[in-house]
Design a protein around this motif. Structure first.
Motif, PDB file in Angstrom:
ATOM      1  N   LEU A 635      -8.515  15.956   8.570  1.00 41.37           N
ATOM      2  CA  LEU A 635      -8.326  16.338   7.177  1.00 41.37           C
ATOM      3  C   LEU A 635      -8.281  15.106   6.278  1.00 41.37           C
ATOM      4  CD1 LEU A 635      -7.662  18.230   4.840  1.00 41.37           C
ATOM      5  CD2 LEU A 635      -5.290  18.302   5.638  1.00 41.37           C
ATOM      6  N   ILE A 636      -7.575  14.060   6.709  1.00 44.81           N
ATOM      7  CA  ILE A 636      -7.475  12.848   5.882  1.00 44.81           C
ATOM      8  C   ILE A 636      -8.829  12.168   5.775  1.00 44.81           C
ATOM      9  CG2 ILE A 636      -6.473  10.539   5.808  1.00 44.81           C
ATOM     10  CD1 ILE A 636      -3.901  11.751   6.917  1.00 44.81           C
ATOM     11  N   ASN A 637      -9.575  12.137   6.865  1.00 38.25           N
ATOM     12  CA  ASN A 637     -10.924  11.540   6.815  1.00 38.25           C
ATOM     13  C   ASN A 637     -11.830  12.332   5.866  1.00 38.25           C
ATOM     14  OD1 ASN A 637     -10.246   9.510   8.636  1.00 38.25           O
ATOM     15  ND2 ASN A 637     -10.810  10.760  10.431  1.00 38.25           N
ATOM     16  N   PHE A 638     -11.699  13.665   5.899  1.00 41.14           N
ATOM     17  CA  PHE A 638     -12.493  14.492   4.976  1.00 41.14           C
ATOM     18  C   PHE A 638     -12.139  14.183   3.522  1.00 41.14           C
ATOM     19  CE2 PHE A 638     -12.209  18.299   2.288  1.00 41.14           C
ATOM     20  CZ  PHE A 638     -13.551  18.560   2.125  1.00 41.14           C
ATOM     21  N   LEU A 639     -10.849  14.051   3.266  1.00 43.21           N
ATOM     22  CA  LEU A 639     -10.438  13.764   1.888  1.00 43.21           C
ATOM     23  C   LEU A 639     -10.938  12.402   1.436  1.00 43.21           C
ATOM     24  CD1 LEU A 639      -6.769  15.158   1.893  1.00 43.21           C
ATOM     25  CD2 LEU A 639      -8.799  16.192   0.866  1.00 43.21           C
ATOM     26  N   ARG A 640     -10.896  11.407   2.346  1.00 38.38           N
ATOM     27  CA  ARG A 640     -11.382  10.076   1.953  1.00 38.38           C
ATOM     28  C   ARG A 640     -12.859  10.134   1.583  1.00 38.38           C
ATOM     29  NH1 ARG A 640      -7.763   6.096   3.026  1.00 38.38           N
ATOM     30  NH2 ARG A 640      -6.143   6.525   4.592  1.00 38.38           N
ATOM     31  N   ASP A 702       2.913  13.135  11.306  1.00 40.20           N
ATOM     32  CA  ASP A 702       1.826  13.662  10.474  1.00 40.20           C
ATOM     33  C   ASP A 702       2.093  13.387   9.000  1.00 40.20           C
ATOM     34  OD1 ASP A 702       0.646  14.538  12.768  1.00 40.20           O
ATOM     35  OD2 ASP A 702       1.274  16.634  12.541  1.00 40.20           O
ATOM     36  N   VAL A 703       3.325  13.592   8.565  1.00 40.13           N
ATOM     37  CA  VAL A 703       3.659  13.346   7.158  1.00 40.13           C
ATOM     38  C   VAL A 703       3.525  11.872   6.831  1.00 40.13           C
ATOM     39  CG1 VAL A 703       5.488  13.483   5.430  1.00 40.13           C
ATOM     40  CG2 VAL A 703       5.133  15.391   7.016  1.00 40.13           C
ATOM     41  N   ILE A 704       3.852  11.004   7.801  1.00 41.17           N
ATOM     42  CA  ILE A 704       3.687   9.559   7.580  1.00 41.17           C
ATOM     43  C   ILE A 704       2.220   9.236   7.317  1.00 41.17           C
ATOM     44  CG2 ILE A 704       3.783   7.308   8.724  1.00 41.17           C
ATOM     45  CD1 ILE A 704       6.347   8.254  10.120  1.00 41.17           C
ATOM     46  N   GLN A 705       1.303   9.880   8.070  1.00 37.02           N
ATOM     47  CA  GLN A 705      -0.130   9.648   7.836  1.00 37.02           C
ATOM     48  C   GLN A 705      -0.531  10.130   6.432  1.00 37.02           C
ATOM     49  OE1 GLN A 705      -2.379   8.012   9.646  1.00 37.02           O
ATOM     50  NE2 GLN A 705      -0.711   7.471  11.058  1.00 37.02           N
ATOM     51  N   CYS A 706       0.040  11.239   6.018  1.00 36.82           N
ATOM     52  CA  CYS A 706      -0.242  11.730   4.653  1.00 36.82           C
ATOM     53  C   CYS A 706       0.238  10.717   3.622  1.00 36.82           C
ATOM     54  CB  CYS A 706       0.444  13.076   4.427  1.00 36.82           C
ATOM     55  SG  CYS A 706      -0.207  14.433   5.424  1.00 36.82           S
ATOM     56  N   GLU A 707       1.408  10.129   3.842  1.00 38.55           N
ATOM     57  CA  GLU A 707       1.945   9.140   2.909  1.00 38.55           C
ATOM     58  C   GLU A 707       1.116   7.867   2.921  1.00 38.55           C
ATOM     59  OE1 GLU A 707       6.662  10.353   2.917  1.00 38.55           O
ATOM     60  OE2 GLU A 707       5.874   9.074   4.530  1.00 38.55           O
ATOM     61  N   LEU A 708       0.644   7.484   4.118  1.00 39.37           N
ATOM     62  CA  LEU A 708      -0.228   6.311   4.201  1.00 39.37           C
ATOM     63  C   LEU A 708      -1.528   6.549   3.432  1.00 39.37           C
ATOM     64  CD1 LEU A 708       0.262   5.288   7.952  1.00 39.37           C
ATOM     65  CD2 LEU A 708       1.124   4.094   5.924  1.00 39.37           C
ATOM     66  N   ALA A 710      -1.856   8.553   0.858  1.00 42.53           N
ATOM     67  CA  ALA A 710      -1.535   8.531  -0.565  1.00 42.53           C
ATOM     68  C   ALA A 710      -1.339   7.098  -1.056  1.00 42.53           C
ATOM     69  CB  ALA A 710      -0.289   9.366  -0.827  1.00 42.53           C
ATOM     70  N   SER A 711      -0.758   6.244  -0.211  1.00 42.52           N
ATOM     71  CA  SER A 711      -0.516   4.864  -0.640  1.00 42.52           C
ATOM     72  C   SER A 711      -1.760   3.990  -0.562  1.00 42.52           C
ATOM     73  CB  SER A 711       0.594   4.252   0.226  1.00 42.52           C
ATOM     74  OG  SER A 711       0.192   4.211   1.595  1.00 42.52           O
ATOM     75  N   SER A 712      -2.840   4.484   0.120  1.00 44.53           N
ATOM     76  CA  SER A 712      -4.070   3.687   0.260  1.00 44.53           C
ATOM     77  C   SER A 712      -4.957   3.746  -0.979  1.00 44.53           C
ATOM     78  CB  SER A 712      -4.856   4.166   1.479  1.00 44.53           C
ATOM     79  OG  SER A 712      -5.314   5.501   1.265  1.00 44.53           O
ATOM     80  N   GLU A 713      -4.499   4.452  -2.040  1.00 46.09           N
ATOM     81  CA  GLU A 713      -5.234   4.587  -3.298  1.00 46.09           C
ATOM     82  C   GLU A 713      -6.652   5.141  -3.064  1.00 46.09           C
ATOM     83  OE1 GLU A 713      -5.691   2.104  -7.476  1.00 46.09           O
ATOM     84  OE2 GLU A 713      -5.494   1.019  -5.564  1.00 46.09           O
ATOM     85  N   PRO A 714      -6.720   6.377  -2.549  1.00 46.49           N
ATOM     86  CA  PRO A 714      -8.047   6.990  -2.317  1.00 46.49           C
ATOM     87  C   PRO A 714      -8.834   7.154  -3.613  1.00 46.49           C
ATOM     88  CG  PRO A 714      -6.311   8.626  -2.155  1.00 46.49           C
ATOM     89  CD  PRO A 714      -5.623   7.310  -2.231  1.00 46.49           C
ATOM     90  N   GLN A 724       2.253   9.306  -3.914  1.00 40.41           N
ATOM     91  CA  GLN A 724       3.162   9.531  -2.789  1.00 40.41           C
ATOM     92  C   GLN A 724       4.256  10.547  -3.131  1.00 40.41           C
ATOM     93  OE1 GLN A 724       3.550   5.053  -2.256  1.00 40.41           O
ATOM     94  NE2 GLN A 724       3.920   5.749  -0.146  1.00 40.41           N
ATOM     95  N   LEU A 725       4.537  10.672  -4.421  1.00 36.43           N
ATOM     96  CA  LEU A 725       5.579  11.622  -4.822  1.00 36.43           C
ATOM     97  C   LEU A 725       5.202  13.053  -4.484  1.00 36.43           C
ATOM     98  CD1 LEU A 725       6.613  10.161  -8.303  1.00 36.43           C
ATOM     99  CD2 LEU A 725       7.858  10.015  -6.129  1.00 36.43           C
ATOM    100  N   ALA A 726       3.902  13.305  -4.235  1.00 34.06           N
ATOM    101  CA  ALA A 726       3.503  14.660  -3.839  1.00 34.06           C
ATOM    102  C   ALA A 726       4.165  15.053  -2.530  1.00 34.06           C
ATOM    103  CB  ALA A 726       1.976  14.739  -3.718  1.00 34.06           C
ATOM    104  N   PHE A 727       4.530  14.068  -1.675  1.00 32.83           N
ATOM    105  CA  PHE A 727       5.140  14.369  -0.378  1.00 32.83           C
ATOM    106  C   PHE A 727       6.646  14.081  -0.358  1.00 32.83           C
ATOM    107  CE2 PHE A 727       0.704  13.184   0.299  1.00 32.83           C
ATOM    108  CZ  PHE A 727       0.225  14.271   1.031  1.00 32.83           C
ATOM    109  N   ILE A 728       7.258  13.855  -1.515  1.00 37.12           N
ATOM    110  CA  ILE A 728       8.657  13.455  -1.569  1.00 37.12           C
ATOM    111  C   ILE A 728       9.585  14.544  -1.029  1.00 37.12           C
ATOM    112  CG2 ILE A 728       8.951  14.235  -3.930  1.00 37.12           C
ATOM    113  CD1 ILE A 728      10.525  11.130  -2.264  1.00 37.12           C
TER     114      ILE A 728
END
Length: 815
Positions: A635-640, A702-708, A710-714, A724-728
């Motif tokens: 999913l993260i690769n698809f979003l990128r 899994d949530v850590i990967q989501c935060e990573l 978000a922090s990678s500035e896609p 990142q606040l989306a996952f707060i």
């Protein structure tokens, strides 16, 4: 006193007797009644008085007879003496008469012969005189018969009139004249019937020829209009001729210029000009009118003619059921109507009073209402804009033709506005198909340009100006796809098609400009907008296509001002005019762009949901796998890769860069929020009854990967850790369970500075109960929970205490 009463009674009786003697017998009754109304015994005294009066009168009569008796006797004696002398005289007279009769008998015989000869001579003279009077009558009657046989009915009526007024009165006492006089009314009726039969034949003939008459009149009107167009175009050259335009025998002279070729054609047309009189023989009408006028029955004829023409008008106005299918159906309909009214106009001017202007106007008003109703009905069936345009041209020629004959046609031009709306509707339907085909054939990728010639071709079709693109070397790509110049070209074609309807409507440039702008607005706001909305909603349109649609609508929006200039150049109406309508293309393309953006967000969320459905957590695992789940990494690769597509959004200027960044940021934020919400719903699913701490740890990875991610500035442009606040919510909830920091959570609950501010008590309670059930289930399976209770009773009490406190908080929030 008795003596006075008796005296009064006697006097009264005298008066009554005098009244009886002097009064008419019929009036004696009241007088006699008065006798009984008086004193008692009055009747007896009156009778005595009456008897005395009768005796008195008898004595007077007797005296009178005695006085005249001697004279009467003497007269009788003298009369007896005269009788003897009278008898003697009678004998002498008789003898004298006999002798006189014998002497005059011969004279009488001769006298009778003379009288008989004189009578014969007189009769012969009278006969000759009468014959001289009768011969002209017979000659006129013979002439009448000849006129009837040769069908010279008008002359025959004149002959009848002479017979009746001049000749027959001279010999009216003869039987043959009486027979003639009796025959004349019958002959008149025969003439009326014959002339009426001719009129009926004429009416039938004119019904058949109306089509040809109308066709000729409309063709001449069209030539007239074409000639005026040529004159208007060449009036500045200063050379003028005076062509003659004839309709129905009336001549119209105009000044103007004709080209050499047109002059030759006009001369040929002049030679071929036919009037209604040339195509139709009106003599039966004239003849019948004259006949009925002479017969004094003109009003009957006028009423009959008008009644029949009204019936024919109603027949002419009845269209064929399939008239709307071809232009020829409309043409025949108009030809018949024009022919009808051309004939009526000729009758109006060629006769005096057979039809009046009021009658023709009444017919025209009736016909006009019917024509408008028919055209409204049949034009509504037409879906071909070319046919509607030809119908409009026919209506214009039809109106111009009848206007030349003095009929009011304003309502027809008003009808053209309704037909124009129908024409625009058919155009919109046609262009909707064109737009759909363009969208279906588009590859939704930038236009590749290999050479400068190809670039010029594209620019000639679409007003594209970009300094950065122009600086690039060939080959290069233009940001919009192939559908953009095609759409722009088709919009211009629509404007041209709409303009065709405005020709010959006798409208000002401002009105034409307004009509063009309104129809173009309909095309943009309804047709093109609808096609774009349908395109965006199609399931096969992916994110890449949606991004290209946003780029396309941006360039089409920029081209709207060129469309306004295009309309201005056509109509020569300044856009600064007060009542000039503006094009609504800006809002149309903005709405389409917003819809595309919304569809991007929707499709992203749908794609995220598809990946989430692939999640297969083992909620009872003892320990985590040590790495993130596979579905989440996919999913993260698809979003990128997806957000890399947004780099193709237009950014050749600050506005576009801002717009592209906003779309990308909104899409990215929406995706992260939706992913966070979906993960949270997965944890709190009511069907999920228990969760182990190992599953919590795996979920945390899994949530850590989501935060990573978000922090990678896609997508560039986010400030700080906004994404990142989306996952707060998830992060604080998981930290609470991973650290098992319930004392801090409960102590700081409700404080703005709380470490777990975003953790809702109900959420924490639900997840804690699932974890607690998971721990109990695990201890039962491993048979170590009893040992756990022995060694760690404090932790169990802590969990129970936390559960009670959380429930207390939840209940407090609900109350």
């Amino acid at each position: 006193m008795a003596e006075n009463g008796t005296l009064e009674c006697i006097t009264e009786h005298e008066r009554i007797l005098q009244e009886i003697e002097s009064t008419d017998t019929a009036c004696v009754g009241p007088t006699l009644r008065s006798i009984y109304d008086d004193q008692p015994n009055a009747h007896k005294r009156f009778m005595e008085k009456l008897d005395a009066r009768i005796r008195n009168h008898d004595r007077e009569i007797e005296k009178m007879c005695n006085f005249h008796h001697q004279g009467f006797v003497d007269a009788i004696t003298e009369l007896l003496k005269v009788r003897a002398d009278a008898e003697k005289l009678m004998g002498q007279v008789t003898d004298t008469n006999r002798r006189l009769q014998d002497a005059g008998r011969e004279v009488t015989t001769q006298t009778e012969e003379v009288i008989r000869c004189r009578i014969q001579q007189r009769n012969m003279t009278t006969t000759v005189e009468k014959l001289q009077l009768c011969i002209p009558v017979l000659e006129m009657y013979s002439k009448l018969k000849e006129q009837l046989e040769s069908k010279r009915y008008y002359a025959a009526l004149k002959t009848m009139e002479q017979l009746e007024k001049v000749y027959i009165p001279r010999v009216s006492q003869y039987r043959f004249c009486q027979i003639m006089a009796e025959n004349l009314p019958r002959l008149r009726e025969e003439i009326k019937e014959i002339s009426m039969s001719d009129l009926k034949d004429f009416l039938e003939s004119i019904r058949k020829h109306s089509d040809k008459v109308g066709e000729t009149a409309m063709r001449q009107a069209q030539q007239h209009r074409t000639f005026h167009s040529a004159v208007a175009k060449q009036a500045s050259m200063g050379h003028y001729t005076k062509p003659v335009y004839s309709l129905n025998g009336r001549t119209h002279t105009h000044n103007g210029l004709m080209m050499d070729d047109d002059m030759g054609e006009e001369e040929e047309a002049d030679e071929e000009i036919l009037t209604a009189h040339d195509l139709v023989d009106f003599s039966p009408v004239y003849r019948c009118l004259h006949i009925y006028t002479v017969l004094g029955d003109r009003e009957t004829f006028e009423n009959y003619y008008r009644k029949q023409r009204k019936k024919q008008a109603r027949l002419v106005l009845q269209p064929q059921a399939n008239m709307h299918e071809t232009v020829e159906g409309y043409r025949r309909y108009f030809n018949q109507i024009v022919g009808f009214f051309v004939v009526e106009d000729h009758i109006l001017h060629a006769t005096r009073g057979l039809v009046t202007r009021a009658f023709t106007d009444e017919l025209w008003n009736m016909a006009l209402s019917k024509i408008i109703a028919v055209l409204r009905t049949h034009s509504s069936y037409c879906n071909d804009p070319d046919l509607v345009l030809e119908l409009k041209n026919l209506i214009v020629i039809f109106a111009d033709t009848l206007q030349d004959y003095g009929f009011l046609v304003n309502r027809l031009f008003d009808l053209l506005f309704e037909v124009r709306d129908q024409y625009n509707e058919t155009l919109l339907k046609k262009w909707a198909l064109v737009f759909r085909e363009i969208f279906e054939l588009d590859n939704y990728s930038p236009i590749p340009v290999e050479t400068e010639e190809e670039y010029k071709v594209v620019v000639s079709r679409f007003p594209f100006h970009d300094a950065e693109v122009e600086k690039q070397d060939f080959p290069k790509k233009l940001p919009m796809s192939q559908s953009v110049p095609q759409i722009y070209t088709q919009v211009k074609e629509f404007i041209y098609a709409s303009l065709k309807f405005s020709e010959s409507l006798h409208r000002s440039s401002t009105e034409i400009d307004d009509m063009l702008r309104k129809s173009t607005n309909l095309l943009l706001t309804r047709t093109l907008s609808g096609c774009l909305q349908n395109l965006i909603k199609k399931p096969h349109i992916g994110l890449t296509e949606l991004v290209q649609i946003i780029i396309n609508t941006t360039h089409l929006e920029q081209a709207c001002r060129y469309l306004e200039e295009f309309i201005t150049n056509i109509t020569n109406v300044s856009p600064e005019t007060v009542h000039t309508t503006r094009l609504y293309g800006l809002s149309t393309f903005k709405d389409a762009r917003h819809a595309a953006e919304g569809e991007i967000y929707t499709k992203l969320n749908q794609k995220i949901d598809e990946f989430i459905q692939l999640a297969d957590y083992e909620w009872g695992m003892a320990e985590s796998e040590g790495r993130a789940s596979g579905y989440l990494m996919d999913l993260i690769n698809f979003l990128r890769s997806t957000f890399q597509v947004f780099t193709h959004l237009p950014n050749n200027n600050n506005d576009h860069a801002s717009m592209s960044g906003k779309v990308a940021q909104t899409a990215c934020m929406s995706a992260c929020k939706h992913l966070s919400t979906s993960l949270m719903q997965m944890l709190l699913d009511t069907d999920l009854k228990q969760i182990s701490m190992g599953a919590i740890q795996q979920f945390n990875l899994d949530v850590i990967q989501c935060e990573l991610f978000a922090s990678s500035e896609p997508v560039p442009g986010f400030q700080g850790d906004t994404l990142q606040l989306a996952f707060i919510d998830l992060r604080q909830l998981l930290d609470l369970f991973m650290v098992w920091d319930w004392s801090t959570y409960l102590a700081d609950y409700g404080q703005p500075t709380s470490k777990y501010l975003r953790v809702n008590p109900a959420t924490a309670l639900a997840l804690l109960e699932k974890v607690y059930r998971g721990m109990k289930d695990t201890s039962k399976k491993n048979n170590i929970f009893s040992q756990f209770r022995k060694n760690d009773r404090d932790k169990q009490k802590l969990i129970e205490t936390v559960v009670r406190q959380l429930r207390s908080l939840v209940n407090g929030m609900s109350s």
